[in-house]
Design a protein around this motif. Structure first.
Motif, PDB file in Angstrom:
ATOM      1  N   GLY A 352       1.414  11.213  -3.478  1.00  0.00           N
ATOM      2  CA  GLY A 352       0.594  10.858  -2.325  1.00  0.00           C
ATOM      3  C   GLY A 352      -0.165   9.564  -2.433  1.00  0.00           C
ATOM      4  N   CYS A 353       0.269   8.658  -3.332  1.00  0.00           N
ATOM      5  CA  CYS A 353      -0.449   7.387  -3.461  1.00  0.00           C
ATOM      6  C   CYS A 353      -0.238   6.495  -2.239  1.00  0.00           C
ATOM      7  CB  CYS A 353      -0.017   6.656  -4.723  1.00  0.00           C
ATOM      8  SG  CYS A 353       1.703   6.097  -4.683  1.00  0.00           S
ATOM      9  N   GLY A 354       0.930   6.596  -1.599  1.00  0.00           N
ATOM     10  CA  GLY A 354       1.202   5.815  -0.405  1.00  0.00           C
ATOM     11  C   GLY A 354       1.583   4.374  -0.654  1.00  0.00           C
ATOM     12  N   ALA A 355       1.740   3.978  -1.920  1.00  0.00           N
ATOM     13  CA  ALA A 355       2.065   2.578  -2.206  1.00  0.00           C
ATOM     14  C   ALA A 355       3.403   2.174  -1.604  1.00  0.00           C
ATOM     15  CB  ALA A 355       2.080   2.346  -3.719  1.00  0.00           C
ATOM     16  N   CYS A 356       4.351   3.119  -1.560  1.00  0.00           N
ATOM     17  CA  CYS A 356       5.660   2.796  -0.988  1.00  0.00           C
ATOM     18  C   CYS A 356       5.542   2.437   0.482  1.00  0.00           C
ATOM     19  CB  CYS A 356       6.627   3.961  -1.173  1.00  0.00           C
ATOM     20  SG  CYS A 356       6.067   5.522  -0.439  1.00  0.00           S
ATOM     21  N   THR A 357       4.644   3.101   1.194  1.00  0.00           N
ATOM     22  CA  THR A 357       4.462   2.807   2.609  1.00  0.00           C
ATOM     23  C   THR A 357       3.735   1.486   2.805  1.00  0.00           C
ATOM     24  OG1 THR A 357       2.324   3.952   2.835  1.00  0.00           O
ATOM     25  CG2 THR A 357       4.304   5.284   3.006  1.00  0.00           C
ATOM     26  N   THR A 358       2.888   1.138   1.860  1.00  0.00           N
ATOM     27  CA  THR A 358       2.144  -0.118   1.957  1.00  0.00           C
ATOM     28  C   THR A 358       3.061  -1.321   1.808  1.00  0.00           C
ATOM     29  OG1 THR A 358       0.100   0.880   1.149  1.00  0.00           O
ATOM     30  CG2 THR A 358       0.318  -1.485   0.866  1.00  0.00           C
ATOM     31  N   LEU A 431     -10.092   7.679   1.364  1.00  0.00           N
ATOM     32  CA  LEU A 431      -8.642   7.794   1.480  1.00  0.00           C
ATOM     33  C   LEU A 431      -8.136   8.761   0.418  1.00  0.00           C
ATOM     34  CD1 LEU A 431      -7.763   3.980   1.682  1.00  0.00           C
ATOM     35  CD2 LEU A 431      -7.897   5.550   3.614  1.00  0.00           C
ATOM     36  N   GLN A 432      -6.980   9.328   0.664  1.00  0.00           N
ATOM     37  CA  GLN A 432      -6.327  10.119  -0.369  1.00  0.00           C
ATOM     38  C   GLN A 432      -6.055   9.260  -1.593  1.00  0.00           C
ATOM     39  OE1 GLN A 432      -5.714  13.356  -0.336  1.00  0.00           O
ATOM     40  NE2 GLN A 432      -4.567  13.473  -2.248  1.00  0.00           N
ATOM     41  N   HIS A 433      -5.644   8.018  -1.358  1.00  0.00           N
ATOM     42  CA  HIS A 433      -5.411   7.057  -2.440  1.00  0.00           C
ATOM     43  C   HIS A 433      -5.583   5.661  -1.867  1.00  0.00           C
ATOM     44  CE1 HIS A 433      -3.612   4.966  -5.849  1.00  0.00           C
ATOM     45  NE2 HIS A 433      -3.578   6.117  -6.502  1.00  0.00           N
ATOM     46  N   THR A 434      -6.146   4.765  -2.664  1.00  0.00           N
ATOM     47  CA  THR A 434      -6.447   3.417  -2.168  1.00  0.00           C
ATOM     48  C   THR A 434      -5.199   2.574  -1.937  1.00  0.00           C
ATOM     49  OG1 THR A 434      -6.824   2.779  -4.484  1.00  0.00           O
ATOM     50  CG2 THR A 434      -8.756   3.272  -3.147  1.00  0.00           C
ATOM     51  N   ALA A 435      -4.055   2.993  -2.485  1.00  0.00           N
ATOM     52  CA  ALA A 435      -2.822   2.224  -2.267  1.00  0.00           C
ATOM     53  C   ALA A 435      -2.136   2.585  -0.959  1.00  0.00           C
ATOM     54  CB  ALA A 435      -1.856   2.443  -3.431  1.00  0.00           C
ATOM     55  N   SER A 436      -2.729   3.493  -0.183  1.00  0.00           N
ATOM     56  CA  SER A 436      -2.048   4.006   0.998  1.00  0.00           C
ATOM     57  C   SER A 436      -2.262   3.171   2.255  1.00  0.00           C
ATOM     58  CB  SER A 436      -2.496   5.447   1.279  1.00  0.00           C
ATOM     59  OG  SER A 436      -3.883   5.503   1.578  1.00  0.00           O
ATOM     60  N   THR A 437      -3.085   2.139   2.189  1.00  0.00           N
ATOM     61  CA  THR A 437      -3.265   1.268   3.352  1.00  0.00           C
ATOM     62  C   THR A 437      -2.753  -0.123   3.029  1.00  0.00           C
ATOM     63  OG1 THR A 437      -5.490   0.561   2.712  1.00  0.00           O
ATOM     64  CG2 THR A 437      -5.309   2.529   4.082  1.00  0.00           C
ATOM     65  N   GLY A 438      -2.358  -0.834   4.081  1.00  0.00           N
ATOM     66  CA  GLY A 438      -1.827  -2.171   3.878  1.00  0.00           C
ATOM     67  C   GLY A 438      -2.197  -3.102   5.010  1.00  0.00           C
ATOM     68  N   ILE A 439      -1.386  -4.121   5.176  1.00  0.00           N
ATOM     69  CA  ILE A 439      -1.683  -5.231   6.059  1.00  0.00           C
ATOM     70  C   ILE A 439      -1.915  -4.800   7.504  1.00  0.00           C
ATOM     71  CG2 ILE A 439       0.795  -5.668   6.300  1.00  0.00           C
ATOM     72  CD1 ILE A 439       0.160  -8.629   6.598  1.00  0.00           C
ATOM     73  N   ASP A 440      -1.175  -3.792   7.980  1.00  0.00           N
ATOM     74  CA  ASP A 440      -1.324  -3.392   9.379  1.00  0.00           C
ATOM     75  C   ASP A 440      -2.706  -2.809   9.655  1.00  0.00           C
ATOM     76  OD1 ASP A 440      -0.518  -1.344   7.662  1.00  0.00           O
ATOM     77  OD2 ASP A 440       0.387  -0.155   9.267  1.00  0.00           O
TER      78      ASP A 440
END
Length: 702
Positions: A352-358, A431-440
């Motif tokens: 659930g880090c979300g880095a892949c989506t970022t 957030l669940q994980h800080t890597a889960s958000t990005g540029i958008d």
């Protein structure tokens, strides 16, 4: 349904009074809010009274969450109760008197309805644990855990003072251990390295007594450095057959629910190991902590499915050529893998880090816990309420729900000892994980009015996450700077202590925000959101550039074609997954729609002439939305029927390459013919044994 807010000054330790309650109510559109001073004690009745109604209740206190929750259960409350921290996040601070806009924003977000539930991933564990490592570590723990769990032991080093006694649990020995799987579904394989098979051995001590070198101890493993190959132990073992120096079948395997790895180095060397895998090594404190967790992992468990994947948007691969590999490279749990032209994400391994989506440039992978529109609504509500309450120069601080929230709480409590606390303009966003958000989402926050967007990094992030966030921030900041917005809007804050965090937060300098706040909603698809964001930021921009140069790894850019080498074979068109490169059915043309390009590089890697070059940039004119011609050529006409097909350059190249080939030199004219005429010509010359290949076959032979 309305919401009732319960606000407390926490024994008057925060600057909240009737006047502050009126301002909060005005910002929230509820009318003046009553402000308690002892909500969890003397004024508890004002909390209990609305619980039987149909309104939601927001309690501005997390300190006494357990008390309020227990009382609601006792009263069989029908109201939905939510909690929000306004104390450590700003009510306790050097500038707490200026923190009312932030408090209003946090209360408004707490009142938002819960997002739609996401799918869940299930685990089932029967408590069968494999303890791996040297005998000196594994056997003592195995004896302690045998009464609570179904224990098996894999000895990787049997030489110790430990003694194998009765068969209270299975014991194996081996090396080259390999572990895969997750909670409830681990598969372990190893190789039997020692001549003594512990599962067959009866512990009769006959081999110990027979060995002239004393190479066998009471873990019943042979020290091969001492052994002189007398084989007296084999004779002593006799028909039991537990000792075999010539064993050929050495592969062993088993399935387990849990892994307790006490090896010097973890067998699974991942920053985020699978659920159910614990590797404390030789550290006794970590061993004890992990054992406590192990004993709780028996039964059925669920976690959210953190991601959503739309393979039609994936730009990973085409025709066995790898383009974008960002999600696979960034995943610290080995949950993302190559699968044909697309990727596969194992939901049981995903943490659930979300880095892949970022890092996903196309939006094929999106985060689902929360979904982008849900988090976008939180950001929009935070910033609009903050502004309505009179707040200026808002700074969002994204942080994890665990270590990040704990660090912010510690910073708030340091105020009692002279600390400054969280600045009034800094609004924490968990957030669940800080890597889960990005540029958008970062740029959406700026469009909504944020002067700063900071991401708090503690010691829980994998190195590749930090690198990915840094790269994403460089791209986003380049866009804002290119549009003329002054200052540094995006920043990573690295802190593991309250002092470090306090210094970083009070050192944030407000950057220039748009003159008007955006009204769009964050969309489910990343690039749709970015279209909204860029349109708003450009409308309000101090500068109006035609294009902005972006750093490497950007998700926008252009494609250049070397016309001298490009043969218009259209291989790039077939490889482009984003429909950015197109042909023209009516004419030999290679066209490009820059708005669609995600800079995956598949066209560059597919081109047989190496004629394509990628350049990251953001084109802000209408040209980005219009198909433009990158290369075109004069069509070649069939020498029999005059129908156009192919290009002159392509046919000339084929003729030049095949003229000296014995299979084609006598039939070069057929290459100049269209497919229909080529068949007619062959039928007219039936005695010929040579069958000329089609144009597509000729392309492959180049």
């Amino acid at each position: 349904m309305s919401t009732q807010f319960k606000v407390c000054s926490c024994n008057r330790s925060m600057p909240l009074d009737a006047a502050a309650g009126a301002k909060l109510g005005e910002a929230l559109g509820t009318g003046a809010l009553p402000v308690a001073s002892e909500l969890c004690r003397r004024e508890l009745g004002s909390y209990l009274q609305p619980l039987q109604g149909g309104d939601d209740v927001v309690v501005a206190c997390t300190q006494e969450r357990a008390l309020f929750t227990e009382l609601a259960q006792q009263k069989q409350a029908v109201a939905t109760i939510r909690f929000v921290n306004i104390r450590e996040t700003g009510g306790w601070g050097a500038d707490a008197k200026q923190a009312l806009p932030k408090m209003a924003a946090l209360l408004a977000v707490a009142a938002l309805p819960d997002p739609e539930p996401v799918p869940v991933v299930g685990y089932e564990s029967g408590g069968h644990v494999l303890i791996v490592g040297p005998a000196a570590r594994t056997l003592p723990w195995a004896r302690r855990l045998a009464s609570q769990l179904d224990v098996s032991v894999l000895l990787t080093d049997g030489r110790s003072d430990e003694i194998l006694q009765d068969r209270s649990f299975p014991i194996f020995s081996g090396h080259k251990v390999r572990i895969g799987g997750w909670l409830g579904a681990f598969k372990v394989s190893w190789q039997q390295a020692n001549p003594i098979d512990l599962e067959t051995c009866t512990r009769c001590n006959a081999c110990v007594d027979a060995c002239p070198e004393q190479a066998i101890d009471l873990t019943y493993q042979i020290d091969l450095d001492k052994c002189k190959s007398h084989r007296d132990c084999v004779k002593a073992c006799g028909p039991i057959g537990a000792i075999d120096f010539m064993r050929e079948a050495t592969d062993r395997s088993g399935e387990f629910d849990l892994i307790f790895d006490l090896s010097e180095a973890p067998t699974i060397a991942l920053h985020q190991p699978p659920q159910g895998y614990f590797a404390p090594g030789a550290d006794p404190t970590r061993q004890l902590n992990d054992v406590l967790k192990l004993t709780q992992l028996v039964g059925e468990f669920e976690k959210p499915k953190f991601f959503s994947y739309k393979d039609s948007l994936c730009v990973h691969s085409r025709n066995e050529k790898i383009g974008c590999n960002a999600c696979i490279e960034v995943c610290s749990a080995a949950a993302v893998s190559h699968h044909g032209n697309h990727v596969t994400v194992n939901p049981h391994l995903c943490v659930g880090c979300g880095a892949c989506t970022t890092v996903c440039p196309s939006g094929a992978l999106t985060y689902a816990y929360p979904r982008a529109p849900d988090l976008g609504l939180r950001l929009k509500t935070l910033l609009s309420t903050y502004a309505k309450a009179g707040g200026t120069q808002a700074a969002l601080l994204f942080h994890s729900k665990e270590q990040g929230a704990d660090l912010i709480g510690r910073l708030g409590r340091m105020v009692a000892r002279g600390g400054k606390g969280v600045p009034a303009r800094v609004i924490p966003v968990d957030l669940q994980h800080t890597a889960s958000t990005g540029i958008d989402l970062w740029l959406s926050a700026v469009a909504y009015g944020a002067a700063n967007v900071a991401v708090l990094l503690t010691d829980e992030e994998a190195p590749q996450y930090v690198a990915a966030l840094t790269q994403q921030m460089q791209v986003a900041q380049a866009i804002l700077t290119g549009l003329g917005y002054a200052g540094t809007h995006l920043q990573l804050i690295r802190a593991t202590t309250p002092v470090q965090l306090e210094s970083a937060l009070h050192g944030l300098q407000p950057a220039q925000a748009p003159v008007a706040r955006a009204v769009f909603n964050v969309a489910a698809e990343k690039r749709t959101t970015l279209d909204f964001v860029l349109e708003h930021l450009l409308d309000c921009a101090p500068h109006q550039p035609e294009e902005i140069a972006l750093p490497a790894g950007a998700l926008y850019g252009t494609v250049s074609v070397n016309k001298a080498t490009c043969t218009l074979c259209m291989s790039c068109v077939g490889a482009c997954p984003a429909s950015a490169l197109m042909d023209n059915p009516a004419s030999p043309q290679l066209r490009f729609l820059e708005k669609n390009c995600v800079q995956c590089g598949l066209c560059e890697k597919t081109c047989p002439e190496s004629a394509i070059t990628l350049t990251p940039r953001l084109l802000l004119t209408d040209v980005a939305k219009q198909a433009r011609v990158l290369n075109e050529a004069q069509p070649h006409h069939c020498i029999r029927c005059n129908k156009p097909f192919g290009t002159l350059q392509m046919i000339d190249n084929m003729l030049a390459k095949l003229a000296a080939h014995s299979a084609f030199s006598g039939n070069l004219d057929r290459i100049r013919m269209c497919a229909d005429c080529r068949v007619i010509d062959m039928m007219e010359n039936k005695n010929e044994t040579l069958i000329t290949p089609s144009i597509s076959e000729l392309k492959r032979q180049r």
